[in-house]
Design a protein around this motif. Structure first.
Motif, PDB file in Angstrom:
ATOM      1  N   VAL A 131      -0.061  -7.582   4.575  1.00 21.84           N
ATOM      2  CA  VAL A 131      -0.934  -6.085   4.408  1.00 21.84           C
ATOM      3  C   VAL A 131      -1.631  -5.924   3.199  1.00 21.84           C
ATOM      4  O   VAL A 131      -2.959  -5.523   3.364  1.00 21.84           O
ATOM      5  N   GLU A 132      -1.066  -6.069   2.091  1.00 22.61           N
ATOM      6  CA  GLU A 132      -1.753  -6.004   0.712  1.00 22.61           C
ATOM      7  C   GLU A 132      -2.869  -6.828   0.901  1.00 22.61           C
ATOM      8  O   GLU A 132      -4.201  -6.498   0.400  1.00 22.61           O
ATOM      9  N   HIS A 140       4.820  -6.637   3.751  1.00 25.67           N
ATOM     10  CA  HIS A 140       3.995  -5.955   2.725  1.00 25.67           C
ATOM     11  C   HIS A 140       2.882  -6.899   1.948  1.00 25.67           C
ATOM     12  O   HIS A 140       1.683  -6.480   1.704  1.00 25.67           O
ATOM     13  N   LYS A 147       3.882   3.341   2.168  1.00 20.92           N
ATOM     14  CA  LYS A 147       3.545   2.606   0.998  1.00 20.92           C
ATOM     15  C   LYS A 147       1.817   2.310   1.073  1.00 20.92           C
ATOM     16  O   LYS A 147       1.423   2.422  -0.398  1.00 20.92           O
ATOM     17  N   PHE A 148       1.328   2.061   2.066  1.00 21.04           N
ATOM     18  CA  PHE A 148      -0.142   1.645   2.156  1.00 21.04           C
ATOM     19  C   PHE A 148      -0.938   2.869   2.583  1.00 21.04           C
ATOM     20  O   PHE A 148      -2.129   2.873   2.717  1.00 21.04           O
ATOM     21  N   MET A 178      -5.858  -5.522   3.284  1.00 23.10           N
ATOM     22  CA  MET A 178      -6.457  -4.529   2.784  1.00 23.10           C
ATOM     23  C   MET A 178      -7.319  -4.642   1.574  1.00 23.10           C
ATOM     24  O   MET A 178      -8.271  -4.325   1.209  1.00 23.10           O
ATOM     25  N   PRO A 218      -7.315   3.451   3.827  1.00 19.45           N
ATOM     26  CA  PRO A 218      -6.123   3.032   4.835  1.00 19.45           C
ATOM     27  C   PRO A 218      -6.139   4.189   5.912  1.00 19.45           C
ATOM     28  O   PRO A 218      -5.658   3.985   7.074  1.00 19.45           O
ATOM     29  N   MET A 271       6.310   0.965   5.267  1.00 22.45           N
ATOM     30  CA  MET A 271       4.990   0.246   5.190  1.00 22.45           C
ATOM     31  C   MET A 271       3.847   1.273   5.399  1.00 22.45           C
ATOM     32  O   MET A 271       2.857   1.133   4.313  1.00 22.45           O
ATOM     33  N   THR A 272       3.892   2.287   6.245  1.00 26.10           N
ATOM     34  CA  THR A 272       2.698   3.158   6.450  1.00 26.10           C
ATOM     35  C   THR A 272       2.836   4.153   5.276  1.00 26.10           C
ATOM     36  O   THR A 272       1.746   4.348   4.845  1.00 26.10           O
TER      37      THR A 272
END
Length: 310
Positions: free
Chosen positions: A61-62, A58, A100-101, A65, A72, A97-98
Motif C-alpha cells: 500500500v505504501e 502495509h 494508518k494510511f 500510494m 488517500p 490499514m485504513t
C-alpha cells in the motif's frame, strides 16, 4: 465519466528464494518432478520469510500510494482478492490499514472462491463499483499471496507457487482503459469431474471451449476481434495450457506472454499484475494497442479482461 482503468501498479517480490531441491528434500516434489521442472528452467521461487501478511500489506500500500501520489481520502473502495490467507489475526488488519494510511472514506472487502481468477473478478467488481464514485475518486486492488505450508507451493512438474504482493490503482481518465471484463465458472465440467470413475480420463477440452467462448464474448461486446489483440497476458500456471489455447485460437505463439512462468513463477492472484508491470516497463504495450488479461483457475473458473492502451 469515461476511460475507467489502471492508473498505476506496485509490486513486491521477496529476494529470498527456495529451490526445487529444497522442496524435494522436504518431501513436496519427487525426483522426476524436479527433473521436469529443471528441464523447463524452473529452479526456484521467491519466498517471504520475514514479513507477515499484514506487513506485506502495509508495504505494498505504501509503495502504491507513493507511486500514485493521490490523496488517500479519494480512495473509495479497496478490494482484496486472495487464495491463501494467514488467519487468524489478533488485530483488525483492514481497520488498522485504513487508519494508518488515511483511507477515511474507503470501504474494504475481500474477494475469493474464484481461485486464481480472483484478480479478474476484482477487476469486474471494480468496474461495476466505478458507477458509484466521482471522476476524481479511485479504487484499489491489493493482492497478497503467501504460502504458509510447503505443500501449498506444489504445482507438479509445471510450476512452483511463490510469495508476492501487488497493488493496482484504478480510476477515470486512465491510459489503460478497461473495456470489458467477464468471469465464468464451468460447473458442468466440475460436476463431470466429480462423477468420473478413477479409471476414466475426461479431456479438458470442455474447459478450453468454454474459455474461448468467454474470450470471444468479451471481445465481441467491444467490436474487437481476436486478431486485434496485440498481446494476451495470462496467469503463470502451466505452459501447456497457454500453448494449447494459442493453438485452438489459431494465434501466433508469441501473442500469449508466458515468460512470467520462468521469471516470477506462479504467485496466484499476483501473476497478472507482475506480468503487466514488467511488460509495461519494457514498453511491450504501446498506445492504441488492445490487450487482454486471462486467468484459467483450477476447477474451471475462467476470467477475461480486455484493455486498450490510451
Amino acid at each position: 465519466m469515461k476511460n475507467f482503468g489502471i492508473y498505476s501498479t506496485a509490486t513486491y517480490v521477496p529476494e529470498t528464494r527456495m529451490t526445487v531441491t529444497d522442496l524435494k528434500n522436504r518431501g513436496i516434489y519427487t525426483d522426476q518432478e524436479v527433473k521436469e521442472l529443471l528441464h523447463k528452467s524452473i529452479d526456484s521461487i521467491a519466498v517471504e520469510k520475514k514479513l507477515s501478511y499484514e506487513e506485506m500489506l502495509h508495504l505494498i500500500v505504501e509503495r502504491l500510494m507513493l507511486k500514485s501520489n493521490i490523496p488517500p481520502q479519494k480512495v473509495r473502495y479497496i478490494l482484496f482478492p486472495y487464495v491463501y490467507y494467514s488467519f487468524s489475526y489478533d488485530s483488525d488488519i483492514y481497520n488498522d490499514m485504513t487508519k494508518k494510511f488515511g483511507f477515511d472514506r474507503a470501504t474494504c472487502f475481500s474477494i475469493r472462491d474464484a481461485l486464481c481468477t480472483n484478480y479478474v473478478t476484482a477487476l469486474q467488481v471494480a468496474k461495476t463499483l466505478s458507477a458509484n464514485i466521482e471522476a476524481d475518486e479511485f479504487i484499489i486492488i491489493i493482492t497478497i499471496e503467501k504460502c504458509h505450508l510447503d505443500d501449498q507451493r506444489y504445482g507438479g512438474s509445471n510450476f512452483i507457487t511463490g510469495d508476492a504482493a501487488t497493488g493496482t490503482l484504478l480510476g477515470f481518465n486512465s491510459d489503460n482503459i478497461i473495456l470489458n471484463v467477464a468471469t465464468r465458472a464451468d460447473f458442468r465440467t466440475i460436476q463431470e469431474e466429480k462423477q468420473r470413475k478413477a479409471s476414466e480420463d475426461i479431456s479438458n477440452i470442455q474447459y478450453y471451449m468454454n474459455f474461448i467462448k468467454l474470450i470471444k464474448q468479451t471481445l465481441k461486446k467491444e467490436n474487437i476481434s481476436i486478431e486485434d489483440i496485440t498481446l494476451f497476458i495470462p496467469t503463470n500456471t502451466t505452459l501447456q495450457t497457454w500453448e494449447y489455447l494459442a493453438k485452438l485460437l489459431k494465434l501466433p505463439r508469441e501473442k500469449i506472454f508466458t515468460e512470467g512462468i520462468n521469471r516470477f513463477g506462479h504467485n496466484n492472484n499476483c501473476d497478472l499484475v507482475l506480468n503487466y508491470e514488467w511488460l509495461s516497463s519494457k514498453e511491450y504495450i504501446e498506445k492504441g494497442n488492445y490487450y487482454a488479461m486471462l486467468s484459467f483457475a483450477n476447477g474451471g473458473v475462467l476470467g477475461s479482461a480486455v484493455f486498450k492502451k490510451g
